[in-house]
Motif scaffolding. Sequence first.
Motif, PDB file in Angstrom:
ATOM      1  N   LEU A   1       1.027   3.885  17.046  1.00  0.00           N
ATOM      2  CA  LEU A   1       2.039   4.300  16.074  1.00  0.00           C
ATOM      3  C   LEU A   1       3.446   4.001  16.584  1.00  0.00           C
ATOM      4  CD1 LEU A   1       0.649   7.725  14.790  1.00  0.00           C
ATOM      5  CD2 LEU A   1       0.429   5.452  13.759  1.00  0.00           C
TER       6      LEU A   1
ATOM      7  N   GLU B   1      -3.630  -0.296   5.286  1.00  0.00           N
ATOM      8  CA  GLU B   1      -3.572   0.217   6.655  1.00  0.00           C
ATOM      9  C   GLU B   1      -2.154   0.156   7.198  1.00  0.00           C
ATOM     10  OE1 GLU B   1      -5.026   1.777  10.353  1.00  0.00           O
ATOM     11  OE2 GLU B   1      -5.611   1.868   8.247  1.00  0.00           O
TER      12      GLU B   1
ATOM     13  N   ARG C   1      -0.326   3.120   5.933  1.00  0.00           N
ATOM     14  CA  ARG C   1      -0.760   4.342   6.628  1.00  0.00           C
ATOM     15  C   ARG C   1      -0.126   4.426   8.014  1.00  0.00           C
ATOM     16  NH1 ARG C   1      -5.948   6.658   9.388  1.00  0.00           N
ATOM     17  NH2 ARG C   1      -6.279   4.568  10.219  1.00  0.00           N
TER      18      ARG C   1
ATOM     19  N   LYS D   1       3.605   5.288   7.684  1.00  0.00           N
ATOM     20  CA  LYS D   1       3.830   6.670   7.252  1.00  0.00           C
ATOM     21  C   LYS D   1       3.648   7.634   8.430  1.00  0.00           C
ATOM     22  CE  LYS D   1       2.283   7.686   3.222  1.00  0.00           C
ATOM     23  NZ  LYS D   1       1.378   8.027   2.081  1.00  0.00           N
ATOM     24  N   LEU D   2       2.608   7.391   9.217  1.00  0.00           N
ATOM     25  CA  LEU D   2       2.372   8.241  10.389  1.00  0.00           C
ATOM     26  C   LEU D   2       3.429   8.008  11.466  1.00  0.00           C
ATOM     27  CD1 LEU D   2      -1.501   7.994  10.724  1.00  0.00           C
ATOM     28  CD2 LEU D   2      -0.194  10.091  10.327  1.00  0.00           C
TER      29      LEU D   2
ATOM     30  N   THR E   1       6.530   9.966  10.939  1.00  0.00           N
ATOM     31  CA  THR E   1       6.404  11.383  11.273  1.00  0.00           C
ATOM     32  C   THR E   1       6.673  11.624  12.749  1.00  0.00           C
ATOM     33  OG1 THR E   1       4.785  11.757   9.512  1.00  0.00           O
ATOM     34  CG2 THR E   1       4.824  13.351  11.318  1.00  0.00           C
TER      35      THR E   1
ATOM     36  N   VAL F   1      -5.695   7.476  15.825  1.00  0.00           N
ATOM     37  CA  VAL F   1      -4.825   7.462  14.645  1.00  0.00           C
ATOM     38  C   VAL F   1      -5.398   8.366  13.563  1.00  0.00           C
ATOM     39  CG1 VAL F   1      -3.953   6.013  12.763  1.00  0.00           C
ATOM     40  CG2 VAL F   1      -3.873   5.175  15.110  1.00  0.00           C
ATOM     41  N   ASP F   2      -6.719   8.337  13.363  1.00  0.00           N
ATOM     42  CA  ASP F   2      -7.349   9.188  12.354  1.00  0.00           C
ATOM     43  C   ASP F   2      -7.130  10.665  12.652  1.00  0.00           C
ATOM     44  OD1 ASP F   2      -8.279   7.008  10.966  1.00  0.00           O
ATOM     45  OD2 ASP F   2     -10.269   7.032  11.884  1.00  0.00           O
TER      46      ASP F   2
ATOM     47  N   GLU G   1      -3.606  11.628  11.887  1.00  0.00           N
ATOM     48  CA  GLU G   1      -3.408  11.755  10.439  1.00  0.00           C
ATOM     49  C   GLU G   1      -3.900  13.112   9.940  1.00  0.00           C
ATOM     50  OE1 GLU G   1      -3.931   8.880   6.594  1.00  0.00           O
ATOM     51  OE2 GLU G   1      -5.653   9.038   7.950  1.00  0.00           O
TER      52      GLU G   1
ATOM     53  N   ARG H   1      -1.328  15.765  11.040  1.00  0.00           N
ATOM     54  CA  ARG H   1      -0.127  15.787  10.209  1.00  0.00           C
ATOM     55  C   ARG H   1      -0.415  16.360   8.823  1.00  0.00           C
ATOM     56  NH1 ARG H   1       2.109  10.875   6.892  1.00  0.00           N
ATOM     57  NH2 ARG H   1       0.104  11.429   5.995  1.00  0.00           N
ATOM     58  N   ASN H   2      -1.472  15.883   8.183  1.00  0.00           N
ATOM     59  CA  ASN H   2      -1.770  16.335   6.824  1.00  0.00           C
ATOM     60  C   ASN H   2      -2.091  17.819   6.778  1.00  0.00           C
ATOM     61  OD1 ASN H   2      -1.399  13.731   5.991  1.00  0.00           O
ATOM     62  ND2 ASN H   2      -3.566  13.247   5.779  1.00  0.00           N
TER      63      ASN H   2
ATOM     64  N   TYR I   1     -12.746  14.198  16.605  1.00  0.00           N
ATOM     65  CA  TYR I   1     -12.081  14.175  15.296  1.00  0.00           C
ATOM     66  C   TYR I   1     -12.591  15.313  14.419  1.00  0.00           C
ATOM     67  CZ  TYR I   1     -11.262  12.598  10.480  1.00  0.00           C
ATOM     68  OH  TYR I   1     -10.936  12.533   9.153  1.00  0.00           O
TER      69      TYR I   1
END
Length: 395
Positions: free
Chosen positions: A18, A38, A41, A44-45, A48, A73-74, A77, A80-81, A108
Amino acid sequence: MSHLDTYAELQFAGIDLLEEADRYSRGELTERGISSREASRLLKLSRTFFSKARHPRKQRDAVEAARRRRHSVDTLEVIRNTARGVHKGAEVGMWDLMVEFCDYEGSYDEIKRRTKQRVLEINLRVPDRVEKARSRRTLHISATITAWGTRRFSGEAPAEDLDGFLPLIDERTRALRKADNKLTFEQAHYDAVKSLLTDGEDGEKLAPVDKTYTPLVVVSAEDAFEIIEGRGDDVLLAATDGTQMTGRDLINERLSDYTYFGLVDPVNGPINLYQGERFANFKQRALARAETILCAWDGCLTPADRCEIHHIDAVSQGGGTDLRWLTPLCGHHNGRNDDDPHAPPKNGRVERINGKIHYRPPDGEPVRHREPVARMGMMDVIDRSPRSPSPDPEP
């Protein structure tokens, strides 16, 4: 090291990926072979974790924790969400949770479960949590149709609302599956919801929605002859609501009493509209939509019928209101379009080049819409005609 080992190793370098992505634009990432989805995505990350934040110290702490725990990365995400789901006025803020969640250990799935439970517990202690949950209610129905001929829809609703009518849906679901044991639970669940919407709770039949078209037919003379002669199965047409159909479908099922016919010029684009009967209001809007079928912004799948009509050159920039200056853009891209062609590019803009609508990205050459249905509009129809002059080369 195998390719799979390399891929697995990259999963532990999410925050580093990122940080590196934050140095590039979306166009530069796609040029490297990364899909546009991708690339969006990643950017956007990256914003943040690395763009200017209201809490820079907490942002740094979150980055350090994510690097220390080697999250993918997943996972970042999900962090953050989930942290963004905390209600305003809660005892803990989003960035406090970002720091906390980035320091979690685990897979994860483990972190996803743990962060979700943590935010739920915090939100349950917010006094007006029901009203705040209600403000997040959504129902999204996709603008595009899948290859299977379906539309996707999803939504979110307060648990209290769903608890009120889920028992009724479940009751109908069980009854439908009992009557037809070939139905999957998901199929029966959909049929139960549909029956409640169309029949009403007490079985009263609601009026069906009229789905016939009042179309502007985008069809060449050769294709029209095929349809009239009964060979319409081989002719594929596009409607300005984004759907596709065969010529036979159009004639047998979808035509309303009034049919539009468009006149197209190979250089200037749509120039006039005629109708088999009565008024021809909004002819400019209709022809503009028939030219592109979808939002004219490359990559956007919003049907033209759900778009706003955009002035390619704004009136403030000397643009006119005749058809060559008009094209459909969805509300999102109409707002993002760089109206001033002389200002430094930011998001890109739509232009008419050699008679056809193009999207010019801020960091690349102009391109035409690459979605197949968008290539079934008026200007493409005349390109396919053997009597049409040779099209000018793309810029």
